[in-house]
Enzyme design. Structure first.
Site, PDB file in Angstrom:
ATOM      1  N   GLU A   1       0.817  -1.209   0.000  1.00  0.00           N
ATOM      2  CA  GLU A   1       0.000   0.000   0.000  1.00  0.00           C
ATOM      3  C   GLU A   1       0.853   1.262   0.000  1.00  0.00           C
ATOM      4  OE1 GLU A   1      -3.632  -1.739   2.758  1.00  0.00           O
ATOM      5  OE2 GLU A   1      -1.917  -0.776   3.737  1.00  0.00           O
TER       6      GLU A   1
ATOM      7  N   ASP B   1      -7.403  -4.858   9.056  1.00  0.00           N
ATOM      8  CA  ASP B   1      -6.951  -3.686   8.315  1.00  0.00           C
ATOM      9  C   ASP B   1      -6.885  -3.923   6.821  1.00  0.00           C
ATOM     10  OD1 ASP B   1      -4.851  -5.358   8.252  1.00  0.00           O
ATOM     11  OD2 ASP B   1      -3.427  -4.011   9.201  1.00  0.00           O
TER      12      ASP B   1
END
Lengths: 351, 351
Positions: free
Chosen positions: A64, A235
């Site tokens: 990410e 998450d």
């Protein structure tokens, strides 16, 4: 000492320097000061350019990029999440980040963020709990005793005075590692045989497990009135830790709804299910905890502003500590349009 | 020599090492080999995870992240564009990038990309022109003689045999710098007093100016039949270089339409205006140039796969040249869950 001696140089904080920086400042002071910066930035939430993180998912994990900017500084973090890494002797989560000057686009800092992320995640959890946990909370269950667990314990102690931790992990050796690492730091520590047993008598429950799948770490019967749940481990899409019924009984607080709807516990709920943004609690626009019997849930997924705060805090420590090296990262010809000429002059110098 | 000796270490290519690498390989060979990798990756376009770059715009410029992945490797580039930087002695564009292993998320390479971006942009332009310019094209006008101009000239010479360059810049000293840097490298060079004069007799027109605004570098009357236009400079919303009428007379080729619609010359045209994707020309699915009187336009904005190709190419050169250093970027405790313990052991070692 100047932090940017030359235009081509970017200060670099290695893992070794980060550890020394944290120890020089002191773990507790570092967590407290970092928490203050995180809170300061949450309080000026509307000044940030926000976007859900840009995730590249694969079978094994995710990579990410998490950018944000306040119009003066720009920061981003690169972070991966690969639960299977642990078996290969690698970190589940590693990270590094960059802080830049919006005015000219030049990086001001490159730093490791594996350790820094552990610290900022813990500091953010504790800051949220300051608004959401009962004022007299002193005991915390920690479900999942991996790399993040000790940081959570230390942050809750430094910032809220939590001094009792009740540990549970499906791998008992992880709990033993956590207990060993927290020994002699003022905690009463109990290793528990089940999540059920860990939450007994706890004022705060922190869930911080790593499996990349829907898991039910906490079931509804385990959560009594007055509890604050700090859900850190879920998450990414398809990864949650709490039974849906717990969510329905809780008041839910989140960082950035567009990201949390995708990644957080609330991916189990309808897209319009009401949640409160943490920054609004901090600024007083919205209420946090209103009674001692309320169940509060911080559905934390980690947001770019928290990394921005961490980058900005680390940068503020560089000049005084000198704990960085200088990285020749940016081309800096004498005349900016003469990039090719720089190459030619390098060639001439080599002959 | 192994490229990744330890889990915590990431090979780092500094500006100095990048210059030495380019010179060691040879500028022409580097451009040709890099062009081959760029083309190879364009030909397997559908295997990439693609997204328009993530841009953070400010009054003065833009900071962008450009990620992509082929499922095995993940790459991203950080790049800024600040036209006013030049006046402060800084580069308009600076960049660095990272290549990572999708399987575990660990970075495999961190490198400067200011010089590398100049090389990949030029290599990509030349690869596109291989398919789009007339086969006998030998003369190129270069409008805008800043940092990218010499790289364009060298790539078009190395890959297409272009040996005549006609230079124009609103600042004549930029053209003189470009001419000086290209001297003795087999070019016939003419510095021109106007864009109009530069394009006279040119087979290819490269526009590579830096102003962050709508500008009309080329007007319709300047573009005759058979020309290939390589429009490199327009690369953000609100920044174009060509008069709209030129676009309407041209066959337009682009990298990644969702990004080019926002940033390229075609932001002047309706969102459904037909364009051809370069990769489809390379694979033979679509036609490139079909006649000697056709005007072709490569509306280039730079795409993440080109940086991915550049990262992958540089990585392939590391082991043989040793032109990198080792960066302590990733925390690597002996036991991956024991990140906090690593901090404690560092503390013990410092006492």
């Amino acid at each position: 000492m100047t932090v940017i001696p030359n235009l081509n140089i970017v200060p670099f904080v290695s893992v070794d320097h980060m550890m020394k920086l944290v120890l020089r400042v002191g773990i507790d002071t570092f967590l407290r000061e970092l928490a203050d910066v995180v809170e300061e930035d949450f309080r000026r939430w509307e000044s940030f350019d926000k976007t859900p993180r840009i995730a590249s998912h694969s079978k094994e994990g995710v990579i990410e990029l998490m950018p944000t900017s306040d119009g003066t500084l720009y920061g981003f973090k690169y972070v991966n999440g690969h639960p299977k890494n642990m078996k290969e002797g690698r970190q589940t989560v590693t990270a590094f980040g960059v802080l830049s000057d919006v005015g000219n686009g030049y990086p001001l800092l490159l730093t490791e963020m594996t350790i820094l992320t552990a610290l900022r995640t813990a500091a953010t959890s504790a800051v949220a709990a300051k608004y959401l946990a009962r004022k007299n909370a002193r005991s915390m269950a920690i479900i999942g005793n991996g790399a993040q667990s000790e940081f959570q314990a230390r942050a809750f102690k430094a910032i809220l005075g939590v001094d009792t931790v009740r540990l549970f992990d499906i791998d008992r050796s992880a709990s033993e590692k956590c207990a060993r690492n927290l020994a002699g730091q003022g905690f009463t520590i109990e290793i528990c045989d089940s999540a059920q047993s860990a939450v007994e008598g706890a004022d705060i429950i922190t869930t911080v497990t790593a499996d990349k799948q829907y898991a039910t770490i906490l079931t509804d019967n385990m959560v009594g009135p007055g509890i604050h749940i700090n859900a850190v481990g879920g998450d990414c899409p398809g990864k949650t830790e709490l039974h849906r019924d717990i969510l329905l009984r809780s008041d839910i607080f989140v960082e950035y709804p567009p990201q949390t709807r995708i990644e957080g516990e609330i991916q189990q709920l309808p897209a319009d299910y009401p949640v409160t943004e943490l920054w609004q609690v901090m600024t007083g626009e919205k209420q946090g905890r209103v009674s001692d019997r309320q169940i509060t849930l911080f559905d934390s997924v980690g947001f770019a502003t928290e990394d921005f705060s961490a980058l900005r805090y680390v940068r503020s420590k560089l000049a005084a500590t000198g704990l960085y090296t200088e990285l020749d990262l940016l081309a800096d010809p004498d005349e900016p349009r003469d990039l090719f000429g720089m190459l030619l002059r390098c060639e001439a110098a080599l002959v």
